[in-house]
Design a protein around this motif. Structure first.
Motif, PDB file in Angstrom:
ATOM      1  N   ASN A   2     -18.897  27.313   4.667  1.00  0.00           N
ATOM      2  CA  ASN A   2     -17.765  27.313   3.756  1.00  0.00           C
ATOM      3  C   ASN A   2     -17.305  28.747   3.515  1.00  0.00           C
ATOM      4  OD1 ASN A   2     -17.863  24.540   3.394  1.00  0.00           O
ATOM      5  ND2 ASN A   2     -19.023  24.633   1.506  1.00  0.00           N
ATOM      6  N   LEU A   3     -15.995  28.947   3.445  1.00  0.00           N
ATOM      7  CA  LEU A   3     -15.434  30.255   3.127  1.00  0.00           C
ATOM      8  C   LEU A   3     -14.825  30.212   1.722  1.00  0.00           C
ATOM      9  CD1 LEU A   3     -13.762  31.063   6.566  1.00  0.00           C
ATOM     10  CD2 LEU A   3     -15.982  31.803   5.717  1.00  0.00           C
ATOM     11  N   ASP A   4     -14.666  31.381   1.133  1.00  0.00           N
ATOM     12  CA  ASP A   4     -14.207  31.469  -0.261  1.00  0.00           C
ATOM     13  C   ASP A   4     -12.816  30.891  -0.481  1.00  0.00           C
ATOM     14  OD1 ASP A   4     -16.590  32.626  -0.948  1.00  0.00           O
ATOM     15  OD2 ASP A   4     -15.827  34.677  -0.934  1.00  0.00           O
ATOM     16  N   ASP A   5     -11.991  30.845   0.557  1.00  0.00           N
ATOM     17  CA  ASP A   5     -10.616  30.346   0.377  1.00  0.00           C
ATOM     18  C   ASP A   5     -10.522  28.823   0.469  1.00  0.00           C
ATOM     19  OD1 ASP A   5     -10.906  29.839   3.075  1.00  0.00           O
ATOM     20  OD2 ASP A   5      -9.186  31.040   3.704  1.00  0.00           O
ATOM     21  N   GLY A   6     -11.681  28.145   0.592  1.00  0.00           N
ATOM     22  CA  GLY A   6     -11.654  26.684   0.666  1.00  0.00           C
ATOM     23  C   GLY A   6     -11.656  26.138   2.079  1.00  0.00           C
ATOM     24  N   SER A   7     -11.578  27.038   3.058  1.00  0.00           N
ATOM     25  CA  SER A   7     -11.625  26.592   4.448  1.00  0.00           C
ATOM     26  C   SER A   7     -13.074  26.600   4.933  1.00  0.00           C
ATOM     27  CB  SER A   7     -10.753  27.488   5.336  1.00  0.00           C
ATOM     28  OG  SER A   7     -11.316  28.788   5.425  1.00  0.00           O
ATOM     29  N   VAL A   8     -13.288  26.075   6.127  1.00  0.00           N
ATOM     30  CA  VAL A   8     -14.612  26.053   6.739  1.00  0.00           C
ATOM     31  C   VAL A   8     -14.524  26.776   8.078  1.00  0.00           C
ATOM     32  CG1 VAL A   8     -16.382  24.557   7.765  1.00  0.00           C
ATOM     33  CG2 VAL A   8     -15.341  23.916   5.580  1.00  0.00           C
ATOM     34  N   ALA A   9     -15.497  27.661   8.337  1.00  0.00           N
ATOM     35  CA  ALA A   9     -15.561  28.376   9.610  1.00  0.00           C
ATOM     36  C   ALA A   9     -16.564  27.679  10.510  1.00  0.00           C
ATOM     37  CB  ALA A   9     -15.984  29.824   9.382  1.00  0.00           C
ATOM     38  N   VAL A  10     -16.165  27.435  11.752  1.00  0.00           N
ATOM     39  CA  VAL A  10     -17.045  26.814  12.734  1.00  0.00           C
ATOM     40  C   VAL A  10     -17.130  27.739  13.942  1.00  0.00           C
ATOM     41  CG1 VAL A  10     -17.434  24.817  14.245  1.00  0.00           C
ATOM     42  CG2 VAL A  10     -16.295  24.496  12.020  1.00  0.00           C
ATOM     43  N   VAL A  11     -18.359  28.056  14.338  1.00  0.00           N
ATOM     44  CA  VAL A  11     -18.589  28.780  15.595  1.00  0.00           C
ATOM     45  C   VAL A  11     -19.483  27.873  16.426  1.00  0.00           C
ATOM     46  CG1 VAL A  11     -19.560  30.818  16.708  1.00  0.00           C
ATOM     47  CG2 VAL A  11     -18.446  31.028  14.478  1.00  0.00           C
ATOM     48  N   ALA A  12     -19.058  27.558  17.641  1.00  0.00           N
ATOM     49  CA  ALA A  12     -19.863  26.696  18.503  1.00  0.00           C
ATOM     50  C   ALA A  12     -19.873  27.266  19.908  1.00  0.00           C
ATOM     51  CB  ALA A  12     -19.303  25.275  18.518  1.00  0.00           C
ATOM     52  N   GLU A  13     -21.049  27.243  20.533  1.00  0.00           N
ATOM     53  CA  GLU A  13     -21.180  27.717  21.903  1.00  0.00           C
ATOM     54  C   GLU A  13     -21.858  26.657  22.751  1.00  0.00           C
ATOM     55  OE1 GLU A  13     -23.133  31.519  22.068  1.00  0.00           O
ATOM     56  OE2 GLU A  13     -21.398  32.546  21.245  1.00  0.00           O
ATOM     57  N   GLY A  14     -21.404  26.557  24.000  1.00  0.00           N
ATOM     58  CA  GLY A  14     -21.995  25.614  24.934  1.00  0.00           C
ATOM     59  C   GLY A  14     -21.052  25.401  26.098  1.00  0.00           C
ATOM     60  N   PRO A  15     -21.342  24.399  26.941  1.00  0.00           N
ATOM     61  CA  PRO A  15     -20.465  24.099  28.073  1.00  0.00           C
ATOM     62  C   PRO A  15     -19.065  23.746  27.572  1.00  0.00           C
ATOM     63  CG  PRO A  15     -22.558  22.937  28.268  1.00  0.00           C
ATOM     64  CD  PRO A  15     -22.517  23.522  26.895  1.00  0.00           C
ATOM     65  N   GLU A  16     -18.050  24.206  28.270  1.00  0.00           N
ATOM     66  CA  GLU A  16     -16.677  24.035  27.806  1.00  0.00           C
ATOM     67  C   GLU A  16     -16.299  22.587  27.502  1.00  0.00           C
ATOM     68  OE1 GLU A  16     -12.099  25.331  28.811  1.00  0.00           O
ATOM     69  OE2 GLU A  16     -13.720  26.126  30.052  1.00  0.00           O
ATOM     70  N   PRO A  17     -16.676  21.595  28.328  1.00  0.00           N
ATOM     71  CA  PRO A  17     -16.260  20.217  28.002  1.00  0.00           C
ATOM     72  C   PRO A  17     -16.782  19.747  26.640  1.00  0.00           C
ATOM     73  CG  PRO A  17     -17.037  20.344  30.274  1.00  0.00           C
ATOM     74  CD  PRO A  17     -17.373  21.659  29.634  1.00  0.00           C
ATOM     75  N   GLN A  18     -18.042  20.103  26.319  1.00  0.00           N
ATOM     76  CA  GLN A  18     -18.613  19.692  25.046  1.00  0.00           C
ATOM     77  C   GLN A  18     -17.999  20.454  23.877  1.00  0.00           C
ATOM     78  OE1 GLN A  18     -20.140  19.822  27.892  1.00  0.00           O
ATOM     79  NE2 GLN A  18     -21.987  18.584  27.985  1.00  0.00           N
ATOM     80  N   VAL A  19     -17.710  21.734  24.091  1.00  0.00           N
ATOM     81  CA  VAL A  19     -17.064  22.530  23.046  1.00  0.00           C
ATOM     82  C   VAL A  19     -15.675  21.947  22.751  1.00  0.00           C
ATOM     83  CG1 VAL A  19     -16.116  24.808  22.479  1.00  0.00           C
ATOM     84  CG2 VAL A  19     -18.391  24.620  23.516  1.00  0.00           C
ATOM     85  N   ARG A  20     -14.963  21.552  23.820  1.00  0.00           N
ATOM     86  CA  ARG A  20     -13.643  20.942  23.624  1.00  0.00           C
ATOM     87  C   ARG A  20     -13.754  19.586  22.933  1.00  0.00           C
ATOM     88  NH1 ARG A  20      -9.627  23.889  25.189  1.00  0.00           N
ATOM     89  NH2 ARG A  20      -9.923  25.480  26.781  1.00  0.00           N
ATOM     90  N   ASP A  21     -14.829  18.832  23.214  1.00  0.00           N
ATOM     91  CA  ASP A  21     -15.063  17.571  22.507  1.00  0.00           C
ATOM     92  C   ASP A  21     -15.185  17.815  21.001  1.00  0.00           C
ATOM     93  OD1 ASP A  21     -14.986  15.987  24.742  1.00  0.00           O
ATOM     94  OD2 ASP A  21     -17.161  15.666  24.852  1.00  0.00           O
ATOM     95  N   LEU A  22     -15.947  18.848  20.628  1.00  0.00           N
ATOM     96  CA  LEU A  22     -16.105  19.160  19.206  1.00  0.00           C
ATOM     97  C   LEU A  22     -14.756  19.521  18.589  1.00  0.00           C
ATOM     98  CD1 LEU A  22     -18.020  19.525  16.789  1.00  0.00           C
ATOM     99  CD2 LEU A  22     -18.189  21.937  17.427  1.00  0.00           C
ATOM    100  N   LEU A  23     -13.977  20.334  19.283  1.00  0.00           N
ATOM    101  CA  LEU A  23     -12.658  20.720  18.783  1.00  0.00           C
ATOM    102  C   LEU A  23     -11.767  19.483  18.628  1.00  0.00           C
ATOM    103  CD1 LEU A  23     -10.637  22.881  17.927  1.00  0.00           C
ATOM    104  CD2 LEU A  23     -10.102  23.233  20.343  1.00  0.00           C
ATOM    105  N   ASP A  24     -11.819  18.582  19.612  1.00  0.00           N
ATOM    106  CA  ASP A  24     -11.044  17.334  19.514  1.00  0.00           C
ATOM    107  C   ASP A  24     -11.453  16.539  18.275  1.00  0.00           C
ATOM    108  OD1 ASP A  24      -9.694  17.949  21.820  1.00  0.00           O
ATOM    109  OD2 ASP A  24     -10.865  16.617  23.107  1.00  0.00           O
ATOM    110  N   TRP A  25     -12.763  16.468  18.015  1.00  0.00           N
ATOM    111  CA  TRP A  25     -13.249  15.751  16.827  1.00  0.00           C
ATOM    112  C   TRP A  25     -12.750  16.408  15.550  1.00  0.00           C
ATOM    113  CZ3 TRP A  25     -15.707  11.340  15.480  1.00  0.00           C
ATOM    114  CH2 TRP A  25     -16.155  10.528  16.526  1.00  0.00           C
ATOM    115  N   LEU A  26     -12.764  17.750  15.507  1.00  0.00           N
ATOM    116  CA  LEU A  26     -12.286  18.447  14.307  1.00  0.00           C
ATOM    117  C   LEU A  26     -10.820  18.107  14.037  1.00  0.00           C
ATOM    118  CD1 LEU A  26     -13.875  21.985  14.840  1.00  0.00           C
ATOM    119  CD2 LEU A  26     -14.628  20.215  13.233  1.00  0.00           C
TER     120      LEU A  26
END
Length: 99
Positions: free
Chosen positions: A46-70
């Protein structure tokens, strides 16, 4: 020198900021569970402005899956916008943590 062959070992890094109603709704733990399911490393916090920061590393297809879910509307709370950028993975995470 070996060339880039596009194999699954090519890891990418996603840096995302999620805006909306995303704090106090289980969003971080949902994201952590999803990332672990996809075999990704990184962190969500959680960040102070009410947003959430996400850092994710891994194979590109899975990283894109996470982004799609977000961006899917199936997350806890209500996501209004996801700002993100992709870069080469740095490999500094062991697992996936919620902070």
């Amino acid at each position: 020198m070996a060339g880039h062959d596009g194999s699954a070992s090519d890891s990418v890094r996603l840096d995302a900021r999620v805006f909306g109603v995303v704090q106090g709704v289980g969003f971080r733990f949902w994201t952590m569970g999803k990332a672990e399911e996809l075999g990704l490393t990184g962190e969500v916090k959680n960040l102070d402005d009410g947003s959430v920061a996400v850092v994710a590393e891994g194979p590109e297809p899975q990283v894109r899956d996470l982004l799609d879910w977000l961006n899917s509307g199936r997350t806890p709370g209500r996501v209004e916008r996801v700002d993100n950028e992709m870069s080469a993975a740095e490999g500094r995470f062991r697992g996936f943590n919620a902070r």
